[in-house]
Structure formats: C-alpha cells, structure tokens
Motif scaffolding. Structure first.
Motif, PDB file in Angstrom:
ATOM      1  N   SER A  31      92.780 -19.884 -12.872  1.00 41.95           N
ATOM      2  CA  SER A  31      91.380 -19.702 -12.472  1.00 41.95           C
ATOM      3  C   SER A  31      90.897 -18.302 -12.821  1.00 41.95           C
ATOM      4  O   SER A  31      89.747 -18.111 -13.232  1.00 41.95           O
ATOM      5  N   ALA A  32      91.787 -17.316 -12.687  1.00 42.69           N
ATOM      6  CA  ALA A  32      91.413 -15.936 -13.009  1.00 42.69           C
ATOM      7  C   ALA A  32      91.081 -15.781 -14.491  1.00 42.69           C
ATOM      8  O   ALA A  32      90.102 -15.109 -14.852  1.00 42.69           O
ATOM      9  N   LYS A  33      91.868 -16.400 -15.362  1.00 46.45           N
ATOM     10  CA  LYS A  33      91.608 -16.317 -16.800  1.00 46.45           C
ATOM     11  C   LYS A  33      90.275 -16.971 -17.149  1.00 46.45           C
ATOM     12  O   LYS A  33      89.510 -16.456 -17.971  1.00 46.45           O
ATOM     13  N   SER A  34      89.994 -18.102 -16.525  1.00 43.34           N
ATOM     14  CA  SER A  34      88.744 -18.802 -16.802  1.00 43.34           C
ATOM     15  C   SER A  34      87.540 -17.954 -16.409  1.00 43.34           C
ATOM     16  O   SER A  34      86.549 -17.878 -17.141  1.00 43.34           O
ATOM     17  N   VAL A  35      87.618 -17.310 -15.246  1.00 44.10           N
ATOM     18  CA  VAL A  35      86.503 -16.503 -14.766  1.00 44.10           C
ATOM     19  C   VAL A  35      86.400 -15.189 -15.531  1.00 44.10           C
ATOM     20  O   VAL A  35      85.310 -14.761 -15.928  1.00 44.10           O
ATOM     21  N   ALA A  36      87.544 -14.532 -15.762  1.00 42.61           N
ATOM     22  CA  ALA A  36      87.544 -13.224 -16.426  1.00 42.61           C
ATOM     23  C   ALA A  36      86.991 -13.301 -17.846  1.00 42.61           C
ATOM     24  O   ALA A  36      86.451 -12.313 -18.356  1.00 42.61           O
ATOM     25  N   ALA A  37      87.105 -14.463 -18.479  1.00 43.25           N
ATOM     26  CA  ALA A  37      86.637 -14.613 -19.863  1.00 43.25           C
ATOM     27  C   ALA A  37      85.120 -14.700 -19.971  1.00 43.25           C
ATOM     28  O   ALA A  37      84.568 -14.578 -21.066  1.00 43.25           O
ATOM     29  N   LEU A  38      84.444 -14.880 -18.844  1.00 48.57           N
ATOM     30  CA  LEU A  38      82.988 -15.034 -18.872  1.00 48.57           C
ATOM     31  C   LEU A  38      82.294 -13.681 -19.028  1.00 48.57           C
ATOM     32  O   LEU A  38      82.651 -12.717 -18.345  1.00 48.57           O
ATOM     33  N   PRO A  39      81.308 -13.591 -19.902  1.00 50.05           N
ATOM     34  CA  PRO A  39      80.623 -12.302 -20.146  1.00 50.05           C
ATOM     35  C   PRO A  39      80.013 -11.683 -18.887  1.00 50.05           C
ATOM     36  O   PRO A  39      79.952 -10.465 -18.765  1.00 50.05           O
ATOM     37  N   ASN A  40      79.552 -12.512 -17.958  1.00 53.96           N
ATOM     38  CA  ASN A  40      78.903 -11.994 -16.755  1.00 53.96           C
ATOM     39  C   ASN A  40      79.874 -11.636 -15.637  1.00 53.96           C
ATOM     40  O   ASN A  40      79.438 -11.196 -14.567  1.00 53.96           O
ATOM     41  N   CYS A  41      81.163 -11.833 -15.879  1.00 53.85           N
ATOM     42  CA  CYS A  41      82.156 -11.473 -14.862  1.00 53.85           C
ATOM     43  C   CYS A  41      82.371  -9.961 -14.882  1.00 53.85           C
ATOM     44  O   CYS A  41      82.824  -9.403 -15.881  1.00 53.85           O
ATOM     45  N   LYS A  42      82.064  -9.302 -13.780  1.00 52.95           N
ATOM     46  CA  LYS A  42      82.225  -7.847 -13.674  1.00 52.95           C
ATOM     47  C   LYS A  42      83.509  -7.450 -12.943  1.00 52.95           C
ATOM     48  O   LYS A  42      84.004  -6.328 -13.103  1.00 52.95           O
TER      49      LYS A  42
END
Length: 265
Positions: A31-42
């Motif tokens: 789940s962390a990889k999926s979220v971290a890959a998003l441009p808007n994830c700060k």
C-alpha cells in the motif's frame, strides 16, 4: 543537526492551515508503494487499525513490536521515495513509550500520532489520561526526539474526548494543552459511533487551535466534508485512517467471489 531532522522540518512545514497536508494512510509495503508513487503524495502515514487487521488482530490488541514491524516495511518505501513518514503510535504502549519512540526514529520516521486514550488489551474499555499526564507523555516523546537529534519531530496529538462523551470545548481544551506541551498538531477523533465530527465542531476547533487541526475525512460513506470544505475551514491536516484498507478488503472479496463463482477474469 541531523539530516533526519531536516526531513522532520519538511513534514512539519507541510502542516499549513487552509492548505492542508493530505494523507492516504497505509499499512504495509504494498500500500505504501502504491501511495508513494502518486505525484500528489507529500508524505506517508500508517494507520494502526489497518496494521492490526493485517496482522489478524483487533486494534487494541496490536503490540508495539507488530506495529514497528509494519512501520519498518513502510519506512523502507518512504526512504526510497524520499517522502517523510509519520507512524500511528496509538497511546504509546505505556512504559514502552520512550523505547518505542526511539525505535520509530531509528527506522527513519519523523512523526507519530499519539492518543490520550489508554487501551486495555484484555477487553476493558480503558479511558482518557488526565490532561497533565497526557501532556507529560508528549514531553517524554519530545525529550527522546531531542536525544536522537530530531528536535523537530512531529507529534500529532490525538484526543478521544468526543468519543467518551465529552464536548467539543473539552476536546479543544485538551488540544491547546497538547500544543503547549510540544505537539505540532491536534487530531480530534470524532469516532465512528457518533458519526464523526460535525461541520460546526470542525469550524469551532479549527478556529480555537489556529488551524493546527487534523480531521479524518470519511470516504467509505456518502456525504461528509470534502478536502475543499476542510481547506476552506482552515485545517492543517487531513487523514483517512483505515478506510483505504477497508475498501481494499471489500474489493478483494468482490473479485474473489467472481473468480470462485467461475466468472471469467
């Protein structure tokens, strides 16, 4: 000062009233990889309820070691993605508070959620810490952070005042006390049982705390305040807790039902 403290400063700076840090809480490396890959994830943030569920436990049964094991997996992702990590730390596990915070810092995290509701893992209801006790627990966290050369460590101090039947003014009183003790931000938990916080409660708390407020945004039910709403109200942080995990579990169940029913993939 340490490079890790630079990351802590970066996380703290993301908490901007009216331009909030938005967190899609995770529970494992996938789940962390999926979220971290998003441009808007700060930044990355864990959710203890989701971590406990993934380990086959109820939230109050989650141990410090189980929580740290999941946090280490997420920390490896946050390091690779160069995103700050904050860890849901429940109530700090009593006498293990300092030891646990030290371990959280060692794995690379630069913040925690710390609750003021003591858990009873044997099935009891537990209860709120007295305000002065809760304040001292925040100070204890910050003393460890200073010792570990991360003085800008971010404590998102959660109060469960509303959950136990107290009013918004009680929650605000606790929030102000926690900020005074060294917390960077305050999370007022509305609780599933009462349907979360009302808009009026969010507005009152945000004004009283100068925007240094975390609100859990409901995504699994229709209605509720949106990111736009919460930004206009002036909060500094928005999270979703275990809601992504709950949606994921539901999706897996639906897809598995199709597969087991013989439907084409």
């Amino acid at each position: 000062m340490s490079l890790q403290n630079d990351t802590a400063k970066a996380l703290k700076a993301l908490h901007t009233p009216s331009n909030p840090l938005i967190l899609a809480n995770v529970w494992d490396a996938i789940s962390a990889k999926s979220v971290a890959a998003l441009p808007n994830c700060k930044a990355l943030a864990t959710a203890s309820y989701a971590i406990a569920a993934a380990a086959g436990l109820e939230d109050p049964q989650l141990t410090l070691q189980a929580n740290l094991a999941a946090a280490r997996a997420v920390a490896s992702v946050s390091k690779s993605a160069n995103k700050p990590l904050t860890v849901d730390f429940q109530d700090g596990w009593g006498d293990e508070l300092e030891e646990g915070v030290r371990e959280v810092i060692k794995i690379g995290a630069v913040g925690i959620n710390l609750e003021d509701y003591g858990r009873d893992v044997d099935g009891g209801k537990g209860g709120l810490y007295e305000i002065e006790v809760a304040k001292e627990r925040i100070r204890r966290v910050m003393r460890v952070a200073v010792e570990e050369e991360v003085p800008d460590f971010v404590v998102n101090a959660r109060t469960d005042a509303l959950l136990v039947g107290l009013g918004i003014k009680d929650a605000i009183e606790r929030g102000k006390a926690y900020l005074e003790a060294g917390a960077s931000n305050v999370f007022i938990w509305g609780g599933r049982e009462r349907g979360g916080m009302t808009r009026a409660e969010v507005e009152e708390a945000s004004k009283a705390l100068a925007g240094r407020l975390n609100v859990s945004m409901i995504r699994i039910l229709p209605g509720g305040l949106t990111v736009k709403d919460l930004s206009e109200i002036g909060v500094a942080r928005i999270s979703v807790g275990p809601q992504l995990m709950l949606k994921t579990a539901g999706f897996v169940g639906q897809e598995a039902k199709k597969i087991l029913g013989g439907e084409p993939v």
